[in-house]
Write a protein that holds these residues in place. Sequence first.
Motif, PDB file in Angstrom:
ATOM      1  N   ALA A  23     -11.865  14.483   9.210  1.00 54.12           N
ATOM      2  CA  ALA A  23     -10.727  15.238   8.681  1.00 54.12           C
ATOM      3  C   ALA A  23      -9.419  14.507   8.957  1.00 54.12           C
ATOM      4  CB  ALA A  23     -10.707  16.639   9.282  1.00 54.12           C
ATOM      5  N   LEU A  24      -9.263  14.009  10.204  1.00 56.31           N
ATOM      6  CA  LEU A  24      -8.052  13.260  10.555  1.00 56.31           C
ATOM      7  C   LEU A  24      -7.969  11.961   9.757  1.00 56.31           C
ATOM      8  CD1 LEU A  24      -7.993  13.752  14.432  1.00 56.31           C
ATOM      9  CD2 LEU A  24      -6.415  14.733  12.763  1.00 56.31           C
ATOM     10  N   MET A  25      -9.101  11.297   9.588  1.00 55.11           N
ATOM     11  CA  MET A  25      -9.130  10.047   8.812  1.00 55.11           C
ATOM     12  C   MET A  25      -8.629  10.294   7.395  1.00 55.11           C
ATOM     13  SD  MET A  25     -12.443   7.865   7.578  1.00 55.11           S
ATOM     14  CE  MET A  25     -12.822   9.175   6.401  1.00 55.11           C
ATOM     15  N   LEU A  26      -9.065  11.399   6.795  1.00 54.88           N
ATOM     16  CA  LEU A  26      -8.649  11.716   5.430  1.00 54.88           C
ATOM     17  C   LEU A  26      -7.139  11.901   5.345  1.00 54.88           C
ATOM     18  CD1 LEU A  26      -9.455  12.542   2.498  1.00 54.88           C
ATOM     19  CD2 LEU A  26      -9.555  14.894   3.327  1.00 54.88           C
ATOM     20  N   VAL A  27      -6.584  12.731   6.227  1.00 58.49           N
ATOM     21  CA  VAL A  27      -5.156  13.025   6.166  1.00 58.49           C
ATOM     22  C   VAL A  27      -4.329  11.790   6.498  1.00 58.49           C
ATOM     23  CG1 VAL A  27      -3.315  14.447   7.107  1.00 58.49           C
ATOM     24  CG2 VAL A  27      -5.567  15.437   6.726  1.00 58.49           C
ATOM     25  N   ILE A  28      -4.693  11.092   7.566  1.00 53.50           N
ATOM     26  CA  ILE A  28      -3.928   9.908   7.974  1.00 53.50           C
ATOM     27  C   ILE A  28      -4.033   8.817   6.909  1.00 53.50           C
ATOM     28  CG2 ILE A  28      -3.806   8.044   9.678  1.00 53.50           C
ATOM     29  CD1 ILE A  28      -4.689  10.091  11.782  1.00 53.50           C
ATOM     30  N   GLY A  29      -5.226   8.628   6.340  1.00 52.12           N
ATOM     31  CA  GLY A  29      -5.400   7.609   5.311  1.00 52.12           C
ATOM     32  C   GLY A  29      -4.542   7.877   4.089  1.00 52.12           C
ATOM     33  N   ILE A  30      -4.512   9.125   3.641  1.00 51.84           N
ATOM     34  CA  ILE A  30      -3.692   9.473   2.472  1.00 51.84           C
ATOM     35  C   ILE A  30      -2.212   9.298   2.789  1.00 51.84           C
ATOM     36  CG2 ILE A  30      -2.994  11.366   0.968  1.00 51.84           C
ATOM     37  CD1 ILE A  30      -5.870  12.417   1.182  1.00 51.84           C
ATOM     38  N   ALA A  31      -1.792   9.729   3.990  1.00 52.11           N
ATOM     39  CA  ALA A  31      -0.389   9.574   4.388  1.00 52.11           C
ATOM     40  C   ALA A  31       0.006   8.099   4.426  1.00 52.11           C
ATOM     41  CB  ALA A  31      -0.165  10.227   5.756  1.00 52.11           C
ATOM     42  N   ALA A  32      -0.890   7.259   4.961  1.00 54.04           N
ATOM     43  CA  ALA A  32      -0.603   5.822   5.019  1.00 54.04           C
ATOM     44  C   ALA A  32      -0.502   5.224   3.624  1.00 54.04           C
ATOM     45  CB  ALA A  32      -1.696   5.119   5.830  1.00 54.04           C
ATOM     46  N   LEU A  33      -1.431   5.586   2.731  1.00 56.15           N
ATOM     47  CA  LEU A  33      -1.402   5.080   1.365  1.00 56.15           C
ATOM     48  C   LEU A  33      -0.116   5.476   0.656  1.00 56.15           C
ATOM     49  CD1 LEU A  33      -2.765   3.769  -1.110  1.00 56.15           C
ATOM     50  CD2 LEU A  33      -3.840   5.983  -1.576  1.00 56.15           C
ATOM     51  N   MET A  34       0.293   6.734   0.807  1.00 59.60           N
ATOM     52  CA  MET A  34       1.518   7.198   0.158  1.00 59.60           C
ATOM     53  C   MET A  34       2.743   6.461   0.702  1.00 59.60           C
ATOM     54  SD  MET A  34       0.610   9.461  -2.113  1.00 59.60           S
ATOM     55  CE  MET A  34      -0.810   8.377  -2.356  1.00 59.60           C
ATOM     56  N   SER A  35       2.766   6.206   2.009  1.00 58.38           N
ATOM     57  CA  SER A  35       3.894   5.486   2.608  1.00 58.38           C
ATOM     58  C   SER A  35       3.954   4.054   2.092  1.00 58.38           C
ATOM     59  CB  SER A  35       3.769   5.491   4.139  1.00 58.38           C
ATOM     60  OG  SER A  35       3.840   6.792   4.643  1.00 58.38           O
ATOM     61  N   LEU A  36       2.801   3.424   1.945  1.00 56.40           N
ATOM     62  CA  LEU A  36       2.761   2.031   1.486  1.00 56.40           C
ATOM     63  C   LEU A  36       3.269   1.875   0.060  1.00 56.40           C
ATOM     64  CD1 LEU A  36      -0.656   0.873   2.990  1.00 56.40           C
ATOM     65  CD2 LEU A  36       1.623   0.077   3.650  1.00 56.40           C
ATOM     66  N   VAL A  37       3.129   2.913  -0.753  1.00 60.93           N
ATOM     67  CA  VAL A  37       3.578   2.816  -2.145  1.00 60.93           C
ATOM     68  C   VAL A  37       4.890   3.555  -2.379  1.00 60.93           C
ATOM     69  CG1 VAL A  37       1.236   2.501  -2.995  1.00 60.93           C
ATOM     70  CG2 VAL A  37       2.193   4.801  -2.859  1.00 60.93           C
ATOM     71  N   GLY A  38       5.536   3.981  -1.300  1.00 63.80           N
ATOM     72  CA  GLY A  38       6.863   4.567  -1.421  1.00 63.80           C
ATOM     73  C   GLY A  38       6.898   6.018  -1.821  1.00 63.80           C
ATOM     74  N   ILE A  39       5.795   6.761  -1.622  1.00 65.11           N
ATOM     75  CA  ILE A  39       5.749   8.193  -1.924  1.00 65.11           C
ATOM     76  C   ILE A  39       5.776   8.972  -0.625  1.00 65.11           C
ATOM     77  CG2 ILE A  39       4.388  10.039  -3.005  1.00 65.11           C
ATOM     78  CD1 ILE A  39       3.217   8.025  -4.886  1.00 65.11           C
ATOM     79  N   SER A  40       6.365  10.156  -0.644  1.00 65.86           N
ATOM     80  CA  SER A  40       6.399  10.994   0.547  1.00 65.86           C
ATOM     81  C   SER A  40       4.978  11.283   1.031  1.00 65.86           C
ATOM     82  CB  SER A  40       7.110  12.322   0.234  1.00 65.86           C
ATOM     83  OG  SER A  40       6.858  13.260   1.249  1.00 65.86           O
ATOM     84  N   PRO A  41       4.653  10.969   2.291  1.00 65.58           N
ATOM     85  CA  PRO A  41       3.317  11.294   2.819  1.00 65.58           C
ATOM     86  C   PRO A  41       3.000  12.782   2.723  1.00 65.58           C
ATOM     87  CG  PRO A  41       4.485   9.812   4.309  1.00 65.58           C
ATOM     88  CD  PRO A  41       5.475  10.262   3.282  1.00 65.58           C
ATOM     89  N   ALA A  42       4.027  13.612   2.936  1.00 60.63           N
ATOM     90  CA  ALA A  42       3.816  15.055   2.862  1.00 60.63           C
ATOM     91  C   ALA A  42       3.383  15.466   1.464  1.00 60.63           C
ATOM     92  CB  ALA A  42       5.101  15.788   3.256  1.00 60.63           C
ATOM     93  N   LEU A  43       4.000  14.882   0.435  1.00 59.54           N
ATOM     94  CA  LEU A  43       3.625  15.213  -0.935  1.00 59.54           C
ATOM     95  C   LEU A  43       2.212  14.729  -1.232  1.00 59.54           C
ATOM     96  CD1 LEU A  43       4.348  16.351  -3.699  1.00 59.54           C
ATOM     97  CD2 LEU A  43       5.335  14.133  -4.288  1.00 59.54           C
ATOM     98  N   GLY A  44       1.877  13.532  -0.747  1.00 58.35           N
ATOM     99  CA  GLY A  44       0.543  12.995  -0.981  1.00 58.35           C
ATOM    100  C   GLY A  44      -0.552  13.845  -0.367  1.00 58.35           C
ATOM    101  N   THR A  45      -0.359  14.268   0.873  1.00 59.05           N
ATOM    102  CA  THR A  45      -1.376  15.090   1.525  1.00 59.05           C
ATOM    103  C   THR A  45      -1.425  16.490   0.917  1.00 59.05           C
ATOM    104  OG1 THR A  45       0.244  15.605   3.263  1.00 59.05           O
ATOM    105  CG2 THR A  45      -1.351  13.857   3.719  1.00 59.05           C
ATOM    106  N   PHE A  46      -0.275  16.978   0.463  1.00 53.65           N
ATOM    107  CA  PHE A  46      -0.274  18.264  -0.234  1.00 53.65           C
ATOM    108  C   PHE A  46      -1.123  18.180  -1.498  1.00 53.65           C
ATOM    109  CE2 PHE A  46       1.482  20.827  -3.690  1.00 53.65           C
ATOM    110  CZ  PHE A  46       1.325  22.105  -3.160  1.00 53.65           C
ATOM    111  N   LEU A  47      -0.952  17.104  -2.249  1.00 48.60           N
ATOM    112  CA  LEU A  47      -1.734  16.907  -3.472  1.00 48.60           C
ATOM    113  C   LEU A  47      -3.225  16.841  -3.140  1.00 48.60           C
ATOM    114  CD1 LEU A  47      -1.860  16.306  -6.512  1.00 48.60           C
ATOM    115  CD2 LEU A  47      -1.526  13.885  -5.965  1.00 48.60           C
ATOM    116  N   ALA A  48      -3.572  16.141  -2.051  1.00 50.46           N
ATOM    117  CA  ALA A  48      -4.976  16.053  -1.642  1.00 50.46           C
ATOM    118  C   ALA A  48      -5.514  17.436  -1.275  1.00 50.46           C
ATOM    119  CB  ALA A  48      -5.119  15.105  -0.455  1.00 50.46           C
TER     120      ALA A  48
END
Length: 641
Positions: free
Chosen positions: A241-266
């Motif tokens: 569960a942590l891997m999923l959330v942290i991975g999505i947050a990291a991906l969103m940060s790397l492409v310049g998107i808010s991590p919060a928005l990315g994890t919300f979408l997930a």
Amino acid sequence: MTEYFLQAFIYLTAAVIAVPLANKLGLGSVLGYLIAGVVIGPIVGLVGSETNTIQHFAEFGVVMMLFLVGLELEPKMLWAMRNRLLGLGGLQVVGSVVAVMACAIYAGYQLSIALTIGLIFSLSSTAIVLQTLSEKRLNKTHAGQNAFSVLLFQDIAVIPMLAFIPLLALPELVDKAQAAVNSMSEQHEQLSLVASLPGWAYAIVLVLAIGTVVLGGHYLSRPLFKMVAESGAREISTAAALMLVIGIAALMSLVGISPALGTFLAGVVLANSEFKHELEANIGPFKGLLLGLFFITVGAGIDFTVLFADFAEIIAITLSVMLIKASVLYLLALIFRIKGSDRWLFALCLAQAGEFGFVLLSFSVQQHVIPTDLAQTLSIVVALSMFLTPGLFILFDKVIYPRFQVKTNQREQDSIDDEGTVIIAGIGRFGQVVNRFLISNNIKTVVLDYQVSQVDTIRRINTKAYYGDATRPDLLKTAGIEQASLFVVAIDNRESSVELVKYLHNTYPKLKIVARAFDRGHGHLLKEAGADVVESETHHSALELSLSSLQLLGHSEEYVLRRKATYKRVEKEASKRLYDFWLKESAGERFSNDFIKLFMLYEERLKQAMDEDNAAHQQDIDNQNDANAKQTNDSNSDIQS
């Protein structure tokens, strides 16, 4: 290493002491965390320069919170709230930006700085508002749902704000801090996949990143979590569960998107997943701890030197910002027809600045839009407005809501001049059936309900009922609780019904208590609280409908009655075992994995019992056919003889 242990111990100790005290005083956990931060930071000085670093780490709690919020929203629900999301949320941001910007221009700031200040203060605290609404059980109210729509739009709006703010850079600030900017730019390039891409390529990367989250969440998460669940290792389930959330947050940060928005979408993508509750159970504790740590760092980060140097000015700015936002929100509440106390709750709960305000402030300084000294002042204003927010909820609870209650109900609670063998709390559709049946059997009842309209409706059909809160001990005494033999709990609030059963069981141990449950989990809580009999409001009607369905499908009445008896026998056995296991293993809080496995075993047992009953029924038919055939043959033999 020793320093880290000491710091962790200080933060955790402050939380453990301050939060229970704040809850006991009715202040709420958020204010408790903020007070703890102020005490260990500016007042005692136990923490210092590391606070900003810890705050960046603690902001991940907001990311986790939005992931859990997304899990509660199905895509259909999100589409259904589009009008509030775009209309109410969009108008709130635009209205707040314009109002704050106009005041800043009037105060002498140039247009670019005034606009940036407006953008910063247009945002509210998602963490504080959602946490407090949830704690006070106000998230399902009309005000709570509209507040969530506004907060969701604000979180999405952060992205275009981050893209727009660099366009407002001031040349004099650029020249003054060029060296620091170059160093920071190099660092960002190392942590970004899109820093040097042209606009068209950046757009493609964004689409690919969002597509990865949506498609991966839909198609890849299910086999992953199924494999983890089959392993039976709880720690690996939490790690996944942590891997999923942290991975999505990291991906969103790397492409310049808010991590919060990315994890919300997930979270929205996984809202229909069968592993939804497992994810909530695993992420929940980390979310709560990190959010608490974030609030502590906000309190600890208040610079009292800057505050006391311009105390009157900072307080005036803070109150002005909150008043402006509350006024804009109240006006929108009128336009969108939010009525009664919900209108005030909506306006007050979003009147503060938010945690993303710190993000925009830091970014604005980096982009040379706001000078550092002004940013320090605005940072304190953001922190103070967040610090004052729990006080606004207290103002609503203690002052505003009671006045609307009196106005809505239009009268004091009824004086009860009657006593009965049975007291019924709640005269809705469930309580009405119970009351009619008891009265028809010449059993005297006293009916209580806190909804004026419901009481008046019942009185129109010549059913005696009293307006009053059945959770009030003094009212129960006037209703004859000390002489009553039975108490029926049929009120529509889950938490209040459990508390009422607990009070009755402890105060009147000889009183028999029967209670209506909304579902199995609620039934377990009621039984644990002391109810003698608990019945689900839909169980029997659903069973009868199922039996009627069998008959309509062509099965005989005898067949259907046998199925009913088998179902009730297995269900009775399962209910007792499941409750005992829940009480022992789940500590009365939530359904564990082991509980779910036991439940599935009883589902298999039910199927097995039905198959056995079907075989026995078929055997009875065969035996009867054989007996009939034998009797026919004997009769034919007699005739021939």
